[in-house]
Design a protein around this motif. Structure first.
Motif, PDB file in Angstrom:
ATOM      1  N   THR A   1      82.915  33.533   4.596  1.00 41.64           N
ATOM      2  CA  THR A   1      83.509  34.504   3.682  1.00 41.64           C
ATOM      3  C   THR A   1      82.433  35.165   2.832  1.00 41.64           C
ATOM      4  OG1 THR A   1      83.923  32.783   2.034  1.00 41.64           O
ATOM      5  CG2 THR A   1      85.712  33.290   3.560  1.00 41.64           C
ATOM      6  N   GLN A   2      82.686  36.417   2.502  1.00 40.37           N
ATOM      7  CA  GLN A   2      81.756  37.182   1.687  1.00 40.37           C
ATOM      8  C   GLN A   2      82.508  37.831   0.533  1.00 40.37           C
ATOM      9  OE1 GLN A   2      79.503  38.945   5.551  1.00 40.37           O
ATOM     10  NE2 GLN A   2      78.757  39.744   3.614  1.00 40.37           N
ATOM     11  N   THR A   3      81.897  37.811  -0.642  1.00 40.16           N
ATOM     12  CA  THR A   3      82.463  38.505  -1.786  1.00 40.16           C
ATOM     13  C   THR A   3      81.381  39.261  -2.521  1.00 40.16           C
ATOM     14  OG1 THR A   3      82.159  36.527  -3.157  1.00 40.16           O
ATOM     15  CG2 THR A   3      84.340  36.860  -2.146  1.00 40.16           C
ATOM     16  N   PRO A   4      81.696  40.469  -3.027  1.00 43.20           N
ATOM     17  CA  PRO A   4      82.922  41.216  -2.790  1.00 43.20           C
ATOM     18  C   PRO A   4      82.926  41.841  -1.399  1.00 43.20           C
ATOM     19  CG  PRO A   4      81.388  42.564  -4.026  1.00 43.20           C
ATOM     20  CD  PRO A   4      80.719  41.221  -3.847  1.00 43.20           C
TER      21      PRO A   4
ATOM     22  N   LEU B   1      75.549  39.520  -4.080  1.00 45.78           N
ATOM     23  CA  LEU B   1      76.522  39.359  -3.002  1.00 45.78           C
ATOM     24  C   LEU B   1      76.555  37.877  -2.638  1.00 45.78           C
ATOM     25  CD1 LEU B   1      75.488  42.358  -0.707  1.00 45.78           C
ATOM     26  CD2 LEU B   1      76.905  42.368  -2.764  1.00 45.78           C
ATOM     27  N   GLU B   2      77.766  37.359  -2.442  1.00 50.04           N
ATOM     28  CA  GLU B   2      77.893  35.931  -2.209  1.00 50.04           C
ATOM     29  C   GLU B   2      78.448  35.639  -0.816  1.00 50.04           C
ATOM     30  OE1 GLU B   2      78.330  34.439  -6.803  1.00 50.04           O
ATOM     31  OE2 GLU B   2      80.116  34.423  -5.547  1.00 50.04           O
ATOM     32  N   CYS B   3      78.014  34.521  -0.285  1.00 48.71           N
ATOM     33  CA  CYS B   3      78.454  34.081   1.033  1.00 48.71           C
ATOM     34  C   CYS B   3      78.759  32.588   0.987  1.00 48.71           C
ATOM     35  CB  CYS B   3      77.373  34.362   2.075  1.00 48.71           C
ATOM     36  SG  CYS B   3      77.759  33.757   3.719  1.00 48.71           S
TER      37      CYS B   3
ATOM     38  N   PHE C   1      75.096  30.873   0.039  1.00 49.61           N
ATOM     39  CA  PHE C   1      73.839  31.619   0.142  1.00 49.61           C
ATOM     40  C   PHE C   1      74.077  32.989  -0.462  1.00 49.61           C
ATOM     41  CE2 PHE C   1      69.692  32.237   1.425  1.00 49.61           C
ATOM     42  CZ  PHE C   1      69.459  33.019   2.544  1.00 49.61           C
ATOM     43  N   SER C   2      73.382  33.298  -1.559  1.00 55.51           N
ATOM     44  CA  SER C   2      73.617  34.550  -2.278  1.00 55.51           C
ATOM     45  C   SER C   2      72.443  35.506  -2.097  1.00 55.51           C
ATOM     46  CB  SER C   2      73.814  34.277  -3.767  1.00 55.51           C
ATOM     47  OG  SER C   2      74.916  33.437  -3.979  1.00 55.51           O
TER      48      SER C   2
ATOM     49  N   PHE D   1      79.370  35.380  12.006  1.00 57.04           N
ATOM     50  CA  PHE D   1      79.234  36.384  10.957  1.00 57.04           C
ATOM     51  C   PHE D   1      80.442  36.438  10.032  1.00 57.04           C
ATOM     52  CE2 PHE D   1      75.421  38.839  11.966  1.00 57.04           C
ATOM     53  CZ  PHE D   1      75.105  38.295  13.196  1.00 57.04           C
ATOM     54  N   GLY D   2      80.164  36.752   8.770  1.00 51.95           N
ATOM     55  CA  GLY D   2      81.211  37.070   7.826  1.00 51.95           C
ATOM     56  C   GLY D   2      81.725  38.487   8.045  1.00 51.95           C
ATOM     57  N   PRO D   3      82.737  38.901   7.280  1.00 52.32           N
ATOM     58  CA  PRO D   3      83.361  40.211   7.472  1.00 52.32           C
ATOM     59  C   PRO D   3      82.554  41.375   6.906  1.00 52.32           C
ATOM     60  CG  PRO D   3      84.408  39.071   5.672  1.00 52.32           C
ATOM     61  CD  PRO D   3      83.427  38.101   6.257  1.00 52.32           C
ATOM     62  N   GLY D   4      81.526  41.078   6.120  1.00 50.22           N
ATOM     63  CA  GLY D   4      80.671  42.141   5.602  1.00 50.22           C
ATOM     64  C   GLY D   4      81.032  42.580   4.191  1.00 50.22           C
TER      65      GLY D   4
END
Lengths: 110, 114
Positions: B5-8, B21-23, B74-75, B105-108
């Motif tokens: 997951t990735q935010t935002p 950006l966070e993962c 991992f940011s 991969f995360g969604p980006g």
């Protein structure tokens, strides 16, 4: 250094057409090779892979064969569908990390 | 739930601002990566980490920094964002020992710097 070259897009085909997306690579040794697919608004997903010469990766009707002699890993599908519309990335696994091609945008029209 | 997951997912910011950006991942993988995607250029590696104490620069690390807070996190930070950092950013993870080949991969995160 390691590099991957893909056929330039965009590629537009009609439904049920035959698909080939070319991919060639330059690398030291015999890297693992991959095709990733990116559907609209999503991250990359592994489509298929091959880890040694003459291996054939396959998934969802797609195939690619690891050709050491021609340093190629071309992606093929016999009959494409509208749902195959996406961006396709060829990649190789170098010493520590993946090296990607520039991507090929594929659009399938009904 | 998604494994990576990735935010935002989307962020618009101004030149000079600091952005993080966070993962996060639930796959139990040791290795994590940050990429940026630009049209026609494919994915380019920014930083990668093989475990919590191991951080390595990728091919385009200038202007970026990272932090591996835990195995699962991992940011990526942009200390002073500039417009040419406008891009789609992806986090990825991979396993360990014999399973390191495949990356997930995360969604980006779509970042726009004005």
């Amino acid at each position: 250094g390691d590099s991957v070259t893909q056929m330039e897009g965009p590629v537009t085909l009609s439904e049920e057409a035959f698909l080939t997306i070319n991919c060639t690579y330059t690398a030291t040794g015999y890297p693992s090779l991959f095709w990733y697919v990116q559907y609209p608004g999503e991250g990359l997903q592994l489509l298929l892979k091959a880890t040694k010469a003459d291996d054939k990766g396959s998934n969802k009707g797609f195939e690619a064969t690891y050709r050491k002699e021609t340093t190629s890993f071309h992606l093929e599908k016999g009959s494409v569908q509208v749902s195959d519309s996406a961006v396709y990335f060829c990649a190789l696994k170098g010493a520590q990390k993946l090296v990607f091609g520039q991507g090929t945008r594929l659009t399938i029209n009904p | 739930d998604a494994d990576v997951t990735q935010t935002p997912r989307n962020r618009i910011t101004k030149t000079g601002k600091r952005i993080m950006l966070e993962c996060s991942q639930t796959k139990g993988h040791d290795r994590m990566y940050w990429y940026r995607q630009d049209p026609g250029l494919g994915l380019r590696l920014i930083y990668y980490s093989f475990d919590v104490k191991d951080i390595n620069k990728g091919e385009i690390s200038d202007g970026y920094s990272v932090s591996r807070q835990a195995q699962a996190k991992f940011s990526l930070s942009l200390e002073s964002a500039i417009p040419n950092q406008t891009a789609l950013y992806f986090c990825a993870t991979s396993g360990f020992r014999g399973t390191t080949d495949t990356q997930y991969f995360g969604p980006g995160t779509r970042l726009t710097v004005l």
